[in-house]
Design a protein around this motif. Structure first.
Motif, PDB file in Angstrom:
ATOM      1  N   CYS A  82     -25.097  12.485 -10.310  1.00 44.77           N
ATOM      2  CA  CYS A  82     -25.718  13.637  -9.648  1.00 44.77           C
ATOM      3  C   CYS A  82     -26.286  13.255  -8.290  1.00 44.77           C
ATOM      4  O   CYS A  82     -26.143  14.002  -7.311  1.00 44.77           O
ATOM      5  CB  CYS A  82     -26.815  14.225 -10.530  1.00 44.77           C
ATOM      6  N   SER A  83     -26.925  12.094  -8.218  1.00 46.44           N
ATOM      7  CA  SER A  83     -27.510  11.641  -6.957  1.00 46.44           C
ATOM      8  C   SER A  83     -26.427  11.379  -5.909  1.00 46.44           C
ATOM      9  O   SER A  83     -26.566  11.783  -4.750  1.00 46.44           O
ATOM     10  CB  SER A  83     -28.328  10.364  -7.183  1.00 46.44           C
ATOM     11  N   GLN A  86     -24.895  14.772  -4.833  1.00 43.53           N
ATOM     12  CA  GLN A  86     -25.813  15.608  -4.064  1.00 43.53           C
ATOM     13  C   GLN A  86     -26.204  14.969  -2.733  1.00 43.53           C
ATOM     14  O   GLN A  86     -26.570  15.675  -1.787  1.00 43.53           O
ATOM     15  CB  GLN A  86     -27.069  15.899  -4.890  1.00 43.53           C
ATOM     16  N   THR A  87     -26.158  13.648  -2.651  1.00 46.04           N
ATOM     17  CA  THR A  87     -26.511  12.963  -1.401  1.00 46.04           C
ATOM     18  C   THR A  87     -25.323  12.095  -0.978  1.00 46.04           C
ATOM     19  O   THR A  87     -24.350  12.582  -0.475  1.00 46.04           O
ATOM     20  CB  THR A  87     -27.787  12.120  -1.583  1.00 46.04           C
ATOM     21  N   THR A  92     -28.449   6.834  -2.498  1.00 43.98           N
ATOM     22  CA  THR A  92     -28.695   6.502  -3.901  1.00 43.98           C
ATOM     23  C   THR A  92     -29.045   5.029  -4.064  1.00 43.98           C
ATOM     24  O   THR A  92     -29.966   4.674  -4.815  1.00 43.98           O
ATOM     25  CB  THR A  92     -27.458   6.842  -4.755  1.00 43.98           C
ATOM     26  N   HIS A 280     -31.678  25.107  -8.015  1.00 41.05           N
ATOM     27  CA  HIS A 280     -30.630  24.255  -8.583  1.00 41.05           C
ATOM     28  C   HIS A 280     -30.907  24.062 -10.086  1.00 41.05           C
ATOM     29  O   HIS A 280     -31.304  22.974 -10.510  1.00 41.05           O
ATOM     30  CB  HIS A 280     -30.591  22.895  -7.879  1.00 41.05           C
ATOM     31  N   ASN A 285     -32.188  18.827  -8.723  1.00 44.44           N
ATOM     32  CA  ASN A 285     -32.243  18.586  -7.282  1.00 44.44           C
ATOM     33  C   ASN A 285     -32.698  17.146  -7.027  1.00 44.44           C
ATOM     34  O   ASN A 285     -33.868  16.814  -7.192  1.00 44.44           O
ATOM     35  CB  ASN A 285     -33.204  19.565  -6.617  1.00 44.44           C
ATOM     36  N   ARG A 287     -31.807  15.732  -4.012  1.00 42.35           N
ATOM     37  CA  ARG A 287     -31.548  15.596  -2.577  1.00 42.35           C
ATOM     38  C   ARG A 287     -32.714  14.974  -1.832  1.00 42.35           C
ATOM     39  O   ARG A 287     -32.579  14.480  -0.719  1.00 42.35           O
ATOM     40  CB  ARG A 287     -31.211  16.969  -1.973  1.00 42.35           C
TER      41      ARG A 287
END
Length: 397
Positions: A82-83, A86-87, A92, A280, A285, A287
């Motif tokens: 997910c990290s 999302q980024t 990360t 989200h 989230n 981010r």
């Protein structure tokens, strides 16, 4: 200790479970020093590698621990994916040590626990560590001429009063079971020591002004004493609960901040958390750090007085929902299912009651604090969740 047999330590040494002894040391150091406790856990993991690859010992001592580790690993991979999505990988990697590395304990800690009989050392190591911390902070407070309160713990050993109260409640839960279970076999010595420990724990919590801890303390008494209620012990129970009620009102009168004021303060933070969640809801989230996301919401809401305080959600449920979404919560819920599925006819009633008391402590503390954000909280939860998992499974090793 008078509560367990002396052959436990000999058994551990004979089986060369040095990694477990390092874990016991880490739990003893947990209230005293984050750095030393962290080092002891790392040492425990290193010893575990040696035991597995050189001494050919098994990675997991029970099936329940294996399942716990698998769930933890799935969640750990989930938050990393997910990290990155999302980024990016670089972001990360840069924040991994601070924000994501502690979650590795979800799948690493189950490897360190052993059988039910020996795991009891974890409870006594925490008990000893907590009381050494109390004595140390009290002594330093006298020497420096400062008040023995929640700020003394924060300044001297860098532990928030929520964590020290949580440890004390855990001790209370353990000794309440000793008092209320097998009373016909309970010796006067055990009854006296257990009662004294419970009383000391209460008065320290009283001094720390931990509002939720007083509520949990009363809840534990209700949970453990109510099933034992009978016509014969009614007068004694009436006296106990009358005393608890009097102490509660005395505690409430000494508070500088009321329950309502404290709840109002948190409700404003929870409102900001819910707004972030709504943006989200499914995958969370990641981010930006949680505090930055909340500060932005406080800014939009015109609550500028929150910006300088740099606060998290002050609610573990909202924090997990905010960062990891519905799917993250579903994965973590598998831990509860794992524990429920391991109950069986061999599971003792007192073990179930003790585990329920532990879950009540965690559930209510989750409501007012993000305890998984610090070493004190995530180590405590991962170690003793797996402790009760082994105890409930009650499998032959």
């Amino acid at each position: 200790m008078i509560f367990y047999k002396n052959d436990i330590l000999q058994q551990i040494l004979k089986q060369k479970d040095i990694s477990f002894l390092a874990l016991v040391l880490s739990i003893f150091l947990l209230p005293l020093s984050i750095n030393l406790s962290s080092f002891a856990i790392i040492l425990s993991l290193v010893f575990k590698l040696v035991q597995v690859f050189i001494l050919k010992q098994s990675v997991f001592r029970t099936k329940a621990l294996k399942n716990s580790s698998i769930i933890g690993f799935i969640f750990f991979i989930y938050i990393l994916i997910c990290s990155i999505v999302q980024t990016d990988i670089i972001y990360t990697f840069n924040i991994f040590e601070k924000f994501y590395q502690p979650w590795a304990l979800l799948f690493l800690v189950p490897m360190l626990l052993i059988d039910r009989k020996a795991n009891i050392l974890l409870i006594y190591s925490l008990l000893l560590g907590v009381f050494v911390t109390l004595i140390y902070v009290f002594t330093i407070s006298l020497i420096k001429g400062i008040v023995f309160n929640q700020y003394a713990f924060l300044n001297i050993v860098d532990i928030h009063h929520t964590y020290i109260s949580m440890f004390l409640l855990f001790v209370v839960n353990f000794f309440l079971i000793k008092i209320t279970s097998n009373r016909s076999q309970l010796s006067l010595k055990t009854l006296s020591i257990s009662s004294i420990i419970i009383i000391i724990c209460f008065f320290v919590i009283y001094i720390l002004d931990s509002k939720v801890s007083i509520v949990i303390f009363i809840a534990l008494f209700v949970i453990h004493l109510f099933p034992e209620f009978s016509r014969n012990n009614a007068p004694r129970y009436f006296l106990i609960f009358s005393l608890i009620i009097v102490l509660f009102f005395a505690f409430n009168n000494k508070l500088k901040v009321s329950y309502i004021s404290a709840l109002d303060f948190r409700s404003q933070i929870w409102e900001a958390s819910i707004k972030v969640i709504e943006e989200h809801p499914f995958f969370g989230n990641l981010r930006a750090p949680e505090k930055e996301l909340l500060n932005y919401q406080h800014y939009l809401s015109g609550k500028y007085y929150f910006l300088d305080r740099d606060l998290n959600s002050h609610n573990q449920y909202l924090s997990i929902f905010l960062k990891h979404g519905v799917f993250g919560i579903i994965i973590l819920f598998l831990f509860a299912i794992n524990m429920f599925r391991k109950t069986n006819p061999k599971t003792e009633k007192k073990t179930m009651r003790e585990a329920i008391g532990f879950l009540v402590i965690i559930a209510l503390v989750f409501y007012i604090e993000n305890i998984m954000d610090r070493h004190h909280g995530i180590v405590f939860l991962t170690v003793f969740y797996n402790y009760y998992l082994v105890a409930i499974e009650n499998a032959e090793i």
